[in-house]
Write a protein that holds these residues in place. Structure first.
Motif, PDB file in Angstrom:
ATOM      1  N   ALA A  83     -14.038 -13.777 -13.955  1.00 20.19           N
ATOM      2  CA  ALA A  83     -13.245 -12.927 -13.063  1.00 20.19           C
ATOM      3  C   ALA A  83     -13.918 -11.572 -12.892  1.00 20.19           C
ATOM      4  CB  ALA A  83     -11.831 -12.765 -13.608  1.00 20.19           C
ATOM      5  N   VAL A  84     -14.475 -11.048 -13.995  1.00 21.32           N
ATOM      6  CA  VAL A  84     -15.208  -9.783 -13.913  1.00 21.32           C
ATOM      7  C   VAL A  84     -16.421  -9.932 -13.004  1.00 21.32           C
ATOM      8  CG1 VAL A  84     -16.596  -8.124 -15.229  1.00 21.32           C
ATOM      9  CG2 VAL A  84     -14.421  -8.948 -16.163  1.00 21.32           C
ATOM     10  N   ARG A  85     -17.154 -11.018 -13.159  1.00 23.33           N
ATOM     11  CA  ARG A  85     -18.340 -11.228 -12.325  1.00 23.33           C
ATOM     12  C   ARG A  85     -17.953 -11.356 -10.855  1.00 23.33           C
ATOM     13  NH1 ARG A  85     -22.284  -9.663 -10.577  1.00 23.33           N
ATOM     14  NH2 ARG A  85     -24.134 -10.916 -10.106  1.00 23.33           N
ATOM     15  N   TYR A  86     -16.887 -12.073 -10.587  1.00 19.34           N
ATOM     16  CA  TYR A  86     -16.419 -12.194  -9.203  1.00 19.34           C
ATOM     17  C   TYR A  86     -16.030 -10.823  -8.649  1.00 19.34           C
ATOM     18  CZ  TYR A  86     -13.315 -13.474  -5.313  1.00 19.34           C
ATOM     19  OH  TYR A  86     -12.699 -13.565  -4.084  1.00 19.34           O
ATOM     20  N   GLY A  87     -15.326 -10.031  -9.454  1.00 23.17           N
ATOM     21  CA  GLY A  87     -14.961  -8.678  -9.032  1.00 23.17           C
ATOM     22  C   GLY A  87     -16.187  -7.831  -8.738  1.00 23.17           C
ATOM     23  N   GLU A  88     -17.222  -7.977  -9.555  1.00 18.85           N
ATOM     24  CA  GLU A  88     -18.463  -7.233  -9.325  1.00 18.85           C
ATOM     25  C   GLU A  88     -19.129  -7.669  -8.023  1.00 18.85           C
ATOM     26  OE1 GLU A  88     -19.680  -6.489 -14.021  1.00 18.85           O
ATOM     27  OE2 GLU A  88     -20.519  -8.197 -12.910  1.00 18.85           O
ATOM     28  N   LEU A  89     -19.088  -8.955  -7.747  1.00 23.78           N
ATOM     29  CA  LEU A  89     -19.656  -9.452  -6.492  1.00 23.78           C
ATOM     30  C   LEU A  89     -18.903  -8.903  -5.282  1.00 23.78           C
ATOM     31  CD1 LEU A  89     -20.284 -13.157  -7.515  1.00 23.78           C
ATOM     32  CD2 LEU A  89     -22.044 -11.468  -6.970  1.00 23.78           C
ATOM     33  N   LEU A  90     -17.578  -8.850  -5.394  1.00 22.44           N
ATOM     34  CA  LEU A  90     -16.787  -8.259  -4.315  1.00 22.44           C
ATOM     35  C   LEU A  90     -17.133  -6.780  -4.128  1.00 22.44           C
ATOM     36  CD1 LEU A  90     -13.243  -9.772  -4.990  1.00 22.44           C
ATOM     37  CD2 LEU A  90     -14.757 -10.315  -3.077  1.00 22.44           C
ATOM     38  N   ALA A  91     -17.271  -6.069  -5.238  1.00 16.12           N
ATOM     39  CA  ALA A  91     -17.546  -4.629  -5.183  1.00 16.12           C
ATOM     40  C   ALA A  91     -18.952  -4.324  -4.678  1.00 16.12           C
ATOM     41  CB  ALA A  91     -17.352  -4.012  -6.574  1.00 16.12           C
ATOM     42  N   GLU A  92     -19.866  -5.258  -4.875  1.00 15.74           N
ATOM     43  CA  GLU A  92     -21.257  -5.027  -4.488  1.00 15.74           C
ATOM     44  C   GLU A  92     -21.578  -5.755  -3.173  1.00 15.74           C
ATOM     45  OE1 GLU A  92     -23.151  -6.481  -7.977  1.00 15.74           O
ATOM     46  OE2 GLU A  92     -22.340  -4.879  -9.242  1.00 15.74           O
ATOM     47  N   ALA A  93     -21.872  -7.041  -3.275  1.00 20.85           N
ATOM     48  CA  ALA A  93     -22.237  -7.811  -2.078  1.00 20.85           C
ATOM     49  C   ALA A  93     -21.093  -7.870  -1.083  1.00 20.85           C
ATOM     50  CB  ALA A  93     -22.667  -9.221  -2.481  1.00 20.85           C
ATOM     51  N   GLY A  94     -19.857  -7.951  -1.584  1.00 25.89           N
ATOM     52  CA  GLY A  94     -18.703  -8.020  -0.686  1.00 25.89           C
ATOM     53  C   GLY A  94     -18.577  -6.803   0.196  1.00 25.89           C
ATOM     54  N   VAL A  95     -18.827  -5.634  -0.374  1.00 24.65           N
ATOM     55  CA  VAL A  95     -18.770  -4.394   0.407  1.00 24.65           C
ATOM     56  C   VAL A  95     -19.970  -4.305   1.344  1.00 24.65           C
ATOM     57  CG1 VAL A  95     -18.869  -1.868   0.275  1.00 24.65           C
ATOM     58  CG2 VAL A  95     -17.392  -3.151  -1.297  1.00 24.65           C
ATOM     59  N   ARG A  96     -21.159  -4.606   0.838  1.00 27.72           N
ATOM     60  CA  ARG A  96     -22.373  -4.516   1.665  1.00 27.72           C
ATOM     61  C   ARG A  96     -22.302  -5.424   2.888  1.00 27.72           C
ATOM     62  NH1 ARG A  96     -25.120  -4.919  -3.246  1.00 27.72           N
ATOM     63  NH2 ARG A  96     -25.820  -7.027  -2.707  1.00 27.72           N
ATOM     64  N   ARG A  97     -21.690  -6.601   2.713  1.00 25.83           N
ATOM     65  CA  ARG A  97     -21.623  -7.572   3.806  1.00 25.83           C
ATOM     66  C   ARG A  97     -20.383  -7.399   4.681  1.00 25.83           C
ATOM     67  NH1 ARG A  97     -23.436 -13.270   0.893  1.00 25.83           N
ATOM     68  NH2 ARG A  97     -25.074 -12.396  -0.439  1.00 25.83           N
ATOM     69  N   GLY A  98     -19.590  -6.398   4.373  1.00 26.58           N
ATOM     70  CA  GLY A  98     -18.413  -6.125   5.181  1.00 26.58           C
ATOM     71  C   GLY A  98     -17.260  -7.063   4.945  1.00 26.58           C
ATOM     72  N   LEU A  99     -17.204  -7.710   3.764  1.00 23.89           N
ATOM     73  CA  LEU A  99     -16.118  -8.642   3.472  1.00 23.89           C
ATOM     74  C   LEU A  99     -14.876  -7.920   2.972  1.00 23.89           C
ATOM     75  CD1 LEU A  99     -18.146 -11.482   1.720  1.00 23.89           C
ATOM     76  CD2 LEU A  99     -17.672 -11.157   4.140  1.00 23.89           C
ATOM     77  N   ILE A 100     -15.068  -6.815   2.294  1.00 30.25           N
ATOM     78  CA  ILE A 100     -13.961  -5.944   1.905  1.00 30.25           C
ATOM     79  C   ILE A 100     -14.377  -4.503   2.145  1.00 30.25           C
ATOM     80  CG2 ILE A 100     -13.190  -7.580   0.119  1.00 30.25           C
ATOM     81  CD1 ILE A 100     -14.178  -5.478  -1.943  1.00 30.25           C
ATOM     82  N   GLY A 101     -13.409  -3.612   2.278  1.00 27.27           N
ATOM     83  CA  GLY A 101     -13.712  -2.202   2.480  1.00 27.27           C
ATOM     84  C   GLY A 101     -14.013  -1.502   1.157  1.00 27.27           C
ATOM     85  N   PRO A 102     -14.875  -0.503   1.166  1.00 28.49           N
ATOM     86  CA  PRO A 102     -15.218   0.202  -0.076  1.00 28.49           C
ATOM     87  C   PRO A 102     -14.016   0.853  -0.746  1.00 28.49           C
ATOM     88  CG  PRO A 102     -16.098   1.353   1.853  1.00 28.49           C
ATOM     89  CD  PRO A 102     -15.620   0.024   2.325  1.00 28.49           C
ATOM     90  N   ARG A 103     -13.001   1.203   0.021  1.00 27.11           N
ATOM     91  CA  ARG A 103     -11.814   1.824  -0.572  1.00 27.11           C
ATOM     92  C   ARG A 103     -10.996   0.839  -1.406  1.00 27.11           C
ATOM     93  NH1 ARG A 103      -9.368   5.711   4.279  1.00 27.11           N
ATOM     94  NH2 ARG A 103     -11.214   7.063   4.484  1.00 27.11           N
ATOM     95  N   GLU A 104     -11.262  -0.453  -1.239  1.00 23.33           N
ATOM     96  CA  GLU A 104     -10.528  -1.463  -2.006  1.00 23.33           C
ATOM     97  C   GLU A 104     -11.083  -1.641  -3.418  1.00 23.33           C
ATOM     98  OE1 GLU A 104      -7.686  -2.996  -0.965  1.00 23.33           O
ATOM     99  OE2 GLU A 104      -7.936  -1.532   0.643  1.00 23.33           O
ATOM    100  N   VAL A 105     -12.300  -1.190  -3.659  1.00 22.08           N
ATOM    101  CA  VAL A 105     -12.940  -1.432  -4.951  1.00 22.08           C
ATOM    102  C   VAL A 105     -12.150  -0.860  -6.131  1.00 22.08           C
ATOM    103  CG1 VAL A 105     -15.015  -1.044  -6.341  1.00 22.08           C
ATOM    104  CG2 VAL A 105     -15.222  -1.680  -3.918  1.00 22.08           C
TER     105      VAL A 105
END
Length: 240
Positions: free
Chosen positions: A25-47
């Motif tokens: 779950a931590v690794r998935y969260g890190e992917l969202l915070a890193e690649a997810g933000v870079r690729r526009g999948l989530i907004g940086p304010r969500e991190v």
């Protein structure tokens, strides 16, 4: 290049919810915070609020998902709620259904990295895949569309007597009341609003539950699904 924020430390509740899958779950969260933000999948304010607003909020959906069923996460996006649900429920067979290539690419990377053998990724819209894979017991969705429109996409993917579980906000009860006539036309016979994650997440997650009868999506959708299956019987059995 977009600056990315770091995933906050896992709260105490995360250990209770994810158990021995917390590192994943931590690794998935890190992917969202890193690649997810870079690729526009989530907004940086969500991190900063990934744990409470996204990971835990989705994982507690497991409280109302029956054991050992098949699940289709419609409009999975960055994998919410499908990936957190998969981490806490290895007994489920989950399909992440998402139409956008950049999102399905990310989802496939996550599935492979975390070794989620019980999860498959399918690119497409719900109305496009109707009849091309086996109907499921449960459809899940979060932040995809208003309930009436979501039901039109998700309900036809269900098996007879299956259920749609939609994570909604504070206006869930009002939205359900406004959609009841449309839901009935789609073959929904029972509806309810439930709170999950009580004592785990604040506020608890709100789930709209819609249970269908013998003809999910109504007679018209059942006929359409049957015609599609007859046109491509091999594809209908294929799993990705």
């Amino acid at each position: 290049m977009t600056d990315t924020a770091e995933l906050p430390p896992a709260p105490e509740a995360a250990q209770k919810v994810f158990g021995d899958r917390l590192p994943d779950a931590v690794r998935y969260g890190e992917l969202l915070a890193e690649a997810g933000v870079r690729r526009g999948l989530i907004g940086p304010r969500e991190v900063p609020r990934l744990w409470e607003r996204h990971l835990l909020n989705c994982a507690v959906l497991s409280e109302v998902v029956p054991e050992g069923v098949t699940v289709c996460d419609v409009g999975s996006g960055a994998g919410l709620p499908g990936i957190p649900l998969a981490l806490v429920r290895p007994d489920l067979r989950i399909t992440l259904l998402e139409p956008l290539l950049r999102r399905t690419t990310f989802l496939q990377e996550v599935v492979e990295l975390l070794g989620l053998d019980h999860v498959s990724v399918v690119r497409g819209r719900a109305e496009e895949v109707l009849g091309t894979f086996e109907p499921v017991h449960v459809v899940t969705a979060r932040a995809v569309a208003p309930l009436e429109r979501l039901a039109g996409w998700g309900i036809p993917l269900l098996r007879p007597y299956g259920e749609m579980l939609a994570l909604k906000g504070d206006t869930a009860a009002e939205e359900l009341q406004a959609s009841k006539a449309a839901l009935a036309k789609l073959g929904v016979e029972e509806t309810s609003v439930a709170q999950v994650g009580v004592g785990v997440v604040t506020p608890p997650s709100t789930v709209v539950r819609a249970v269908v009868g013998e003809s999910p999506g109504g007679v018209r959708f059942a006929a359409k699904r049957a015609r599609a299956a007859r046109r491509s019987p091999g594809k209908a059995r294929r799993r990705r």
